[in-house]
Scaffold this active site. Structure first.
Site, PDB file in Angstrom:
ATOM      1  N   GLU A  98       0.869  -1.148  -0.031  1.00 28.84           N
ATOM      2  CA  GLU A  98       0.079  -0.034  -0.091  1.00 28.84           C
ATOM      3  C   GLU A  98       0.892   1.326   0.070  1.00 28.84           C
ATOM      4  O   GLU A  98       0.600   2.069   0.737  1.00 28.84           O
ATOM      5  CB  GLU A  98      -1.125   0.038   1.267  1.00 28.84           C
ATOM      6  CG  GLU A  98      -2.032  -1.215   1.036  1.00 28.84           C
ATOM      7  CD  GLU A  98      -3.126  -1.115   2.205  1.00 28.84           C
ATOM      8  OE1 GLU A  98      -2.841  -0.524   3.219  1.00 28.84           O
ATOM      9  OE2 GLU A  98      -4.034  -1.515   1.848  1.00 28.84           O
TER      10      GLU A  98
ATOM     11  N   ASP B 153      -8.354  -8.929   4.718  1.00 24.57           N
ATOM     12  CA  ASP B 153      -8.205  -7.633   5.477  1.00 24.57           C
ATOM     13  C   ASP B 153      -9.361  -7.409   6.401  1.00 24.57           C
ATOM     14  O   ASP B 153      -9.801  -6.850   6.458  1.00 24.57           O
ATOM     15  CB  ASP B 153      -8.178  -6.622   4.593  1.00 24.57           C
ATOM     16  CG  ASP B 153      -7.717  -5.253   5.085  1.00 24.57           C
ATOM     17  OD1 ASP B 153      -6.983  -5.360   6.312  1.00 24.57           O
ATOM     18  OD2 ASP B 153      -7.852  -4.140   4.698  1.00 24.57           O
TER      19      ASP B 153
ATOM     20  N   GLU C 197     -12.614  -1.714  12.356  1.00 25.22           N
ATOM     21  CA  GLU C 197     -12.889  -1.215  10.965  1.00 25.22           C
ATOM     22  C   GLU C 197     -13.615  -1.766  10.046  1.00 25.22           C
ATOM     23  O   GLU C 197     -14.610  -0.914   9.408  1.00 25.22           O
ATOM     24  CB  GLU C 197     -11.157  -1.264  10.132  1.00 25.22           C
ATOM     25  CG  GLU C 197     -11.385  -1.019   8.729  1.00 25.22           C
ATOM     26  CD  GLU C 197      -9.923  -1.123   8.109  1.00 25.22           C
ATOM     27  OE1 GLU C 197      -9.008  -1.475   8.734  1.00 25.22           O
ATOM     28  OE2 GLU C 197      -9.963  -0.652   6.921  1.00 25.22           O
TER      29      GLU C 197
HETATM   30  C1  GCU Z   1      -6.259  -2.155   5.833  1.00 28.33           C
HETATM   31  C2  GCU Z   1      -6.644  -0.655   6.514  1.00 28.33           C
HETATM   32  C3  GCU Z   1      -5.544   0.451   6.111  1.00 28.33           C
HETATM   33  C4  GCU Z   1      -4.048  -0.247   6.939  1.00 28.33           C
HETATM   34  C5  GCU Z   1      -4.070  -1.681   6.511  1.00 28.33           C
HETATM   35  C6  GCU Z   1      -2.735  -2.306   7.029  1.00 28.33           C
HETATM   36  O1  GCU Z   1      -6.058  -1.975   4.477  1.00 28.33           O
HETATM   37  O2  GCU Z   1      -7.540  -0.229   5.883  1.00 28.33           O
HETATM   38  O3  GCU Z   1      -5.805   1.402   6.892  1.00 28.33           O
HETATM   39  O4  GCU Z   1      -3.248   0.620   6.559  1.00 28.33           O
HETATM   40  O5  GCU Z   1      -4.908  -2.328   6.509  1.00 28.33           O
HETATM   41  O6  GCU Z   1      -3.038  -3.268   7.695  1.00 28.33           O
HETATM   42  O7  GCU Z   1      -1.685  -1.865   6.910  1.00 28.33           O
END
Ligand code: GCU
Length: 662
Positions: A271, A350, A378
């Site tokens: 990400e 997730d 979340e």
């Molecule tokens: C999820 C979450 C993110 C977080 C990511 C992670 O995708 O939405 O906000 O950064 O998990 O675990 O790194």
């Protein structure tokens, strides 16, 4: 009430313990000092906390030594009773601390009896996704639903006397359920937070000092690009000698400031976070670089396995997000250094309300693994909805990847390096925003200590501790509010394990087609004829083949796949009949009506105890129930309307439901 809720450490209980005539027989260490400071030492003690090698000075402690096994382990303890004296015996001050908290949960054994405890694993970590200041899009705490950070305020570590007092109380709260490590900043390391490793280390020292008295070691999320960002080097290539030397020097300085520093938590090549891939290196080379710097000091790297191609388009089966962590990491088994812990989310996607257990957790026998769960809600109602997650975690931990005949569980295989949870706490008066969400924090600590604990027993403990002296009706209402709440939430949200269907980005409330990363089509693959993702080995993405037998076979066929995961593994017609006897479409209609009705009923029950549980705890929960019920109805209506429109098949109980207004 204090400015914040005492949670499960109500003053009464703590004071009752403190009111005893205590004797602490330990070497001077930070925890022993805490115990000495908190307890009132008195002559003719009725509570003795003794390290084994000091037991000789007390008759009661000597008797405990005679009864206890030869070695209680580094954090274990024995509780015994000798006449009118309760004894906690341990090998270390940590054991004494956990033994003391044990006495809050349960009466000491009868005279002559003994209770033995030792944790399943040594590392029970809580990860705070806290940013140093308020982030324009995410707020201060990423996926945080409990106010601002307990640690950070406007870029600096909180350090006023009141803030430090609260941190101290937080440490006590965490230690009391067995948590012993904490990561103090977000895994997505923004630039200001990157500096905590070097020129802002003082801020980390402040937090470490506040939590050390409770046996909690501090860990730091670091940016893989730190040598470039902070060290002015042209590269962060793990094989470059300069980069190695930089991490070594930097880590030495960290340990000079914090000699019990826990280590680094790293989200790399995921990400948008930097990682070794930019230099053509793999995750093992990346992780081992940091591990080498930490090893001489006894520190560990938690290297996260949360990697996936977020441009997933389904046109190529290798882009199935569920496959990613296994595909990426299993070839690297055996290549990680001994102080690397691969931190693996419990499911392959997730933190959805329902996912299969991540196959990676059973596929890295030569690597230390930590299982990661998400206490922050979340995808499970964001602490507006009641959702007690321990039953889900417990299912995961008890899962037997090699089938019922092989006793090895995920707790054995996937937690060889410990546990991690994304924290659900913040500076809200109730720590967790929703007063009932505290149960998730407590349960995480207890299950990390002993994954075999029954989630209902843990809930009973939490309820009892949190509501001392409350009428039975209050306790039964609190318990019933939480007990089945995960299943209720599952019923009114995405059906049969398919996942998502939440509004993109913030992930709250329904949006059936809403998913960030599928430019081609929908995540759930619903069309006129059916719904679900084909992840089978023959016609699908092949994900089910990542499980050992018997699960790969069981998941591969819709005839043997468990109902609750059917749409995770299979694309089936709406008229497909589940093991429950219902068709998929009728299951969707029924469960959404049921889930919503259950939320309404829980709200009604909560209203009934208003006079018995006065104050903010009731009011705050009551107002969140209003939102939960509103949102559950929205889910029900959107999902049911969507699938009616797609399938053209009416709800066979539609008329009946219209009549009774559900
Ligand atoms: C999820 C979450 C993110 C977080 C990511 C992670 O995708 O939405 O906000 O950064 O998990 O675990 O790194």
């Amino acid at each position: 009430m204090n400015t914040y809720d005492p949670a499960w450490l109500p003053d009464e209980a703590w004071h009752a313990l403190r009111g005893r005539r205590a004797l602490v027989l330990a070497d001077g260490g930070p925890i022993a000092d805490t115990l000495g400071g908190e307890l009132h030492e008195g002559s003719d003690p009725d509570l003795v906390l003794a390290l084994r090698h000091h037991a000789d000075t007390s008759d009661a402690a000597r008797a405990a030594v005679r009864r206890a096994p030869a070695d209680l382990g580094p954090e274990g303890y024995a509780v015994t009773t000798h006449g009118h004296t309760t004894v906690v015996l341990a090998e270390s001050e940590h054991g004494l601390l956990y033994g003391l908290f044990d006495l809050l949960r349960a009466d000491p054994p009868a005279d002559g009896g003994i209770r033995l405890e030792r944790p399943h694993t040594a590392l029970r970590k809580l990860d705070h996704w806290d940013n140093l200041s308020v982030h324009p899009r995410m707020g201060q705490v990423e996926r945080g639903y409990a106010g601002g950070s307990l640690f950070w305020d406007d870029g600096r570590a909180r350090n006023t006397p009141e803030e430090l007092r609260r941190l101290h109380d937080y440490g006590r709260l965490l230690a009391s359920c067995g948590i012993n490590a904490i990561t103090v900043n977000n895994v997505n390391v923004h630039e200001d937070a990157a500096h905590l490793l070097t020129d802002r280390l003082d801020d980390v020292v402040t937090i470490a000092d506040a939590l050390r008295p409770w046996g909690i070691r501090v860990h730091l999320s670091v940016s893989y690009a730190a040598p470039v960002l902070l060290g002015g080097l042209p590269t962060a290539d793990p094989l470059a000698p300069d980069v190695r030397a930089w991490w070594q020097r930097t880590t030495e300085a960290v340990y000079e400031a914090i000699d019990d520093f826990g280590g680094y938590t790293v989200k790399a090549d995921s990400e948008g976070q930097p990682g070794p891939h930019s230099y053509g290196r793999d995750h093992a080379q990346g992780a081992n670089l940091l591990a080498a710097a930490l090893a001489p000091h006894g520190g560990v790297v938690h290297w996260r396995a949360f990697v996936y191609d977020h441009r997933q388009d389904w046109r190529d089966r290798s882009t199935d997000r569920a496959r990613a962590a296994y595909d990426e990491f299993t070839p690297l088994d055996e290549q990680f250094d001994a102080n690397v812990i691969l931190q693996v989310k419990h499911g392959p996607i997730d933190f959805q309300p329902r996912e299969p257990v991540s196959p990676l957790l059973a596929a890295m026998p030569r690597t230390r693994l930590a299982i990661e769960v998400q206490a922050t809600q979340e995808y499970t109602g964001q602490q507006q909805h009641v959702c007690y997650l321990a039953p889900m975690w417990s299912e995961v931990l008890g899962f037997r990847p090699y089938g019922e005949d092989d006793a090895r569980t995920i707790a054995d295989l996937g937690a060889s390096g410990g546990f991690a949870a994304v924290a659900n706490t913040g500076n809200s008066p109730f720590w967790c925003g929703h007063p009932l969400a505290q149960a998730n924090l407590y349960a995480y600590g207890r299950l990390a200590w002993n994954p075999a604990l029954d989630p209902d027993t843990v809930l009973a403990e939490w309820t009892h501790l949190t509501h001392p002296g409350a009428p039975d009706l209050v306790r039964t209402t609190v318990r019933s509010a939480l007990e089945g709440s995960w299943r209720t939430y599952e019923k009114y949200t995405a059906p049969l394990g398919v996942g998502f269907m939440v509004r993109p980005h913030h992930h709250y409330g329904p949006d059936v087609d809403g998913y960030e990363y599928t430019p081609w089509g929908t995540y759930h693959h619903a069309d006129r004829d059916g719904v679900g993702v084909d992840r089978t080995t023959v016609t699908g993405t092949g994900y089910s083949g990542q499980y050992p037998e018997p699960w790969s076979d069981l998941y591969d066929s819709p005839g043997t796949c468990p109902d609750e995961l059917l749409l995770f593994f299979h694309h089936v017609p709406y008229t497909h009949r589940l093991h429950s006897g219902r068709t998929v479409i009728q299951h969707i209609y029924d469960t959404h009506a049921e889930g919503c009705a259950e939320a309404e009923e829980a709200r009604r029950r909560w209203q009934r105890i208003a006079h018995l549980l006065p104050g903010e705890r009731h009011r705050e929960t009551a107002s969140r129930y209003e939102e939960q019920v509103r949102c559950a109805r929205e889910w029900r209506d959107q999902i049911n309307a969507y699938f009616h429109r797609k399938s053209g098949i009416p709800d066979e109980r539609g008329a009946e439901r219209r009549e009774c207004g559900t």
